[in-house]
Design an enzyme around this catalytic site. Structure first.
Site, mmCIF file in Angstrom:
data_model
loop_
_atom_site.group_PDB
_atom_site.id
_atom_site.type_symbol
_atom_site.label_atom_id
_atom_site.label_comp_id
_atom_site.label_asym_id
_atom_site.label_seq_id
_atom_site.Cartn_x
_atom_site.Cartn_y
_atom_site.Cartn_z
ATOM 1 N N PRO A 104 0.783 -1.234 0.000
ATOM 2 C CA PRO A 104 0.000 0.000 0.000
ATOM 3 C C PRO A 104 0.813 1.283 0.000
ATOM 4 C CG PRO A 104 -0.210 -1.163 2.097
ATOM 5 C CD PRO A 104 0.479 -2.095 1.149
ATOM 6 N N ASN A 105 0.310 2.220 -0.762
ATOM 7 C CA ASN A 105 0.829 3.595 -0.876
ATOM 8 C C ASN A 105 2.113 3.713 -1.690
ATOM 9 O OD1 ASN A 105 -1.234 4.972 0.670
ATOM 10 N ND2 ASN A 105 -0.406 3.887 2.443
ATOM 11 N N ARG A 119 5.416 12.355 -2.945
ATOM 12 C CA ARG A 119 5.458 12.896 -1.579
ATOM 13 C C ARG A 119 6.599 12.272 -0.804
ATOM 14 N NH1 ARG A 119 -0.462 11.579 0.130
ATOM 15 N NH2 ARG A 119 -1.229 11.821 -1.974
ATOM 16 N N TYR A 171 11.668 8.593 0.697
ATOM 17 C CA TYR A 171 11.513 7.582 -0.358
ATOM 18 C C TYR A 171 12.133 7.955 -1.700
ATOM 19 C CZ TYR A 171 8.172 5.775 3.041
ATOM 20 O OH TYR A 171 7.595 5.284 4.187
ATOM 21 N N ASN A 198 8.041 -5.810 -1.079
ATOM 22 C CA ASN A 198 7.987 -4.645 -0.201
ATOM 23 C C ASN A 198 6.524 -4.538 0.213
ATOM 24 O OD1 ASN A 198 7.982 -2.272 1.169
ATOM 25 N ND2 ASN A 198 9.038 -1.067 -0.405
ATOM 26 N N ALA A 249 3.274 -0.953 4.645
ATOM 27 C CA ALA A 249 2.716 -0.977 6.007
ATOM 28 C C ALA A 249 2.269 -2.378 6.432
ATOM 29 C CB ALA A 249 1.548 0.000 6.099
ATOM 30 N N HIS A 304 4.237 -4.708 8.851
ATOM 31 C CA HIS A 304 4.200 -4.602 10.308
ATOM 32 C C HIS A 304 2.902 -5.133 10.912
ATOM 33 C CE1 HIS A 304 7.546 -2.130 9.173
ATOM 34 N NE2 HIS A 304 6.764 -1.250 8.579
ATOM 35 N N ASP A 358 1.782 -15.915 6.183
ATOM 36 C CA ASP A 358 1.374 -17.303 5.900
ATOM 37 C C ASP A 358 1.502 -17.631 4.423
ATOM 38 O OD1 ASP A 358 0.811 -17.721 8.569
ATOM 39 O OD2 ASP A 358 -1.351 -17.511 8.369
ATOM 40 N N GLU A 398 12.707 -9.814 1.321
ATOM 41 C CA GLU A 398 11.950 -8.655 1.824
ATOM 42 C C GLU A 398 12.768 -7.405 1.521
ATOM 43 O OE1 GLU A 398 11.479 -8.770 6.084
ATOM 44 O OE2 GLU A 398 10.539 -6.789 6.170
ATOM 45 N N HIS A 424 12.907 -3.003 1.665
ATOM 46 C CA HIS A 424 12.387 -1.695 2.061
ATOM 47 C C HIS A 424 13.284 -0.601 1.507
ATOM 48 C CE1 HIS A 424 9.476 -3.551 4.653
ATOM 49 N NE2 HIS A 424 10.439 -4.339 5.098
ATOM 50 N N SER A 429 13.419 2.549 2.737
ATOM 51 C CA SER A 429 14.038 3.139 3.931
ATOM 52 C C SER A 429 14.499 2.016 4.852
ATOM 53 C CB SER A 429 13.009 4.018 4.653
ATOM 54 O OG SER A 429 11.951 3.214 5.167
ATOM 55 N N ARG A 452 13.322 4.296 12.183
ATOM 56 C CA ARG A 452 12.112 5.122 12.173
ATOM 57 C C ARG A 452 11.239 4.831 13.404
ATOM 58 N NH1 ARG A 452 9.682 4.639 6.336
ATOM 59 N NH2 ARG A 452 8.455 6.383 7.148
ATOM 60 N N ARG A 460 7.609 0.235 13.384
ATOM 61 C CA ARG A 460 8.188 -0.307 12.139
ATOM 62 C C ARG A 460 9.306 -1.310 12.412
ATOM 63 N NH1 ARG A 460 5.904 3.159 8.210
ATOM 64 N NH2 ARG A 460 5.534 5.224 9.075
HETATM 65 O O1 CA2 Z 1 10.783 1.823 3.367
HETATM 66 C C1 CA2 Z 1 9.909 1.129 2.830
HETATM 67 O O2 CA2 Z 1 10.015 0.673 1.697
HETATM 68 C C2 CA2 Z 1 8.596 0.860 3.587
HETATM 69 O O3 CA2 Z 1 8.179 -0.466 3.265
HETATM 70 C C3 CA2 Z 1 7.597 1.887 3.078
HETATM 71 C C4 CA2 Z 1 6.249 1.814 3.783
HETATM 72 C C5 CA2 Z 1 6.425 1.841 5.296
HETATM 73 O O4 CA2 Z 1 5.169 1.629 5.921
HETATM 74 C C6 CA2 Z 1 7.402 0.776 5.770
HETATM 75 O O5 CA2 Z 1 7.560 0.913 7.170
HETATM 76 C C7 CA2 Z 1 8.748 0.946 5.088
HETATM 77 C C8 CA2 Z 1 5.362 2.997 3.370
HETATM 78 C C9 CA2 Z 1 5.169 3.156 1.903
HETATM 79 C C10 CA2 Z 1 4.469 4.462 1.654
HETATM 80 O O6 CA2 Z 1 5.002 5.022 0.477
HETATM 81 C C11 CA2 Z 1 4.795 6.354 0.237
HETATM 82 C C12 CA2 Z 1 5.491 6.879 -0.819
HETATM 83 C C13 CA2 Z 1 5.364 8.210 -1.114
HETATM 84 C C14 CA2 Z 1 4.510 9.017 -0.386
HETATM 85 C C15 CA2 Z 1 3.811 8.478 0.671
HETATM 86 C C16 CA2 Z 1 3.953 7.138 0.967
#
Ligand code: CA2
Length: 145
Positions: free
Chosen positions: A9-10, A17, A22, A73, A76, A79, A86, A97, A99, A101, A106, A110
């Site tokens: 997601p996201n 953003r 990121y 990846n 969210a 976590h 599973d 896996e 990421h 970041s 953080r 996380r």
């Molecule tokens: O660092 C990563 O790749 C994460 O998987 C990114 C997730 C975060 O919940 C993990 O803890 C670490 C969040 C992805 C959200 O991506 C966005 C990208 C641009 C703007 C807003 C959110």
């Protein structure tokens, strides 16, 4: 050989953003780079993104019997998701896996990953370039095993 790169997601918002966390590349840029890198090694990279947990579970199930490796990846869902944990356990191929970041630097929430105990390797904190590095690493591991 086929590699599924599954994004949660996201991640479709990449490049729009939070560039300080990121980076500025879009997910499409990253997909292009992974596919180009994969092609150089003879790997078919299937690059996917969903904001829905069940769709991610279905893609992991689809990879069973179809793909040699999964890069995930889970964003969210990393976590929170026992369902993704599973599903990954059922996939016998190589699993990484990823990421962008380093979640350990953080928020405290996380620092827990439901994905880590279900995969072979974890790469985090190398930015968007980590995706291409994982494709090269997988190509090498698949070549030698
Ligand atoms: O660092 C990563 O790749 C994460 O998987 C990114 C997730 C975060 O919940 C993990 O803890 C670490 C969040 C992805 C959200 O991506 C966005 C990208 C641009 C703007 C807003 C959110």
């Amino acid at each position: 050989m086929k590699v599924f790169v599954i994004n949660g997601p996201n991640l479709n918002l990449l490049g729009t953003r939070e560039p300080e966390i990121y980076g500025t590349e879009t997910l499409e840029d990253i997909a292009d780079r992974c596919q180009t890198r994969g092609a150089a090694y003879g790997l078919d990279v299937v690059f996917l993104q969903s904001n829905y947990e069940g769709e991610i579970v279905e893609w992991i199930q689809e990879a069973i019997g179809t793909a040699e490796a999964i890069v995930i990846n889970a964003a969210a869902y990393t976590h929170t998701s026992v369902a993704i944990h599973d599903a990954l356990k059922s996939f016998a191929g190589l699993k990484v896996e990823l990421h962008i970041s380093n979640p350990h630097l953080r928020d405290a929430f996380r620092r827990v990953s439901y994905v880590s105990p279900a995969v072979d390797a974890v790469i985090a904190g190398l930015g968007a370039g980590g995706y291409e590095l994982v494709i090269s690493m997988l190509a090498e591991v698949l070549r030698t095993t």
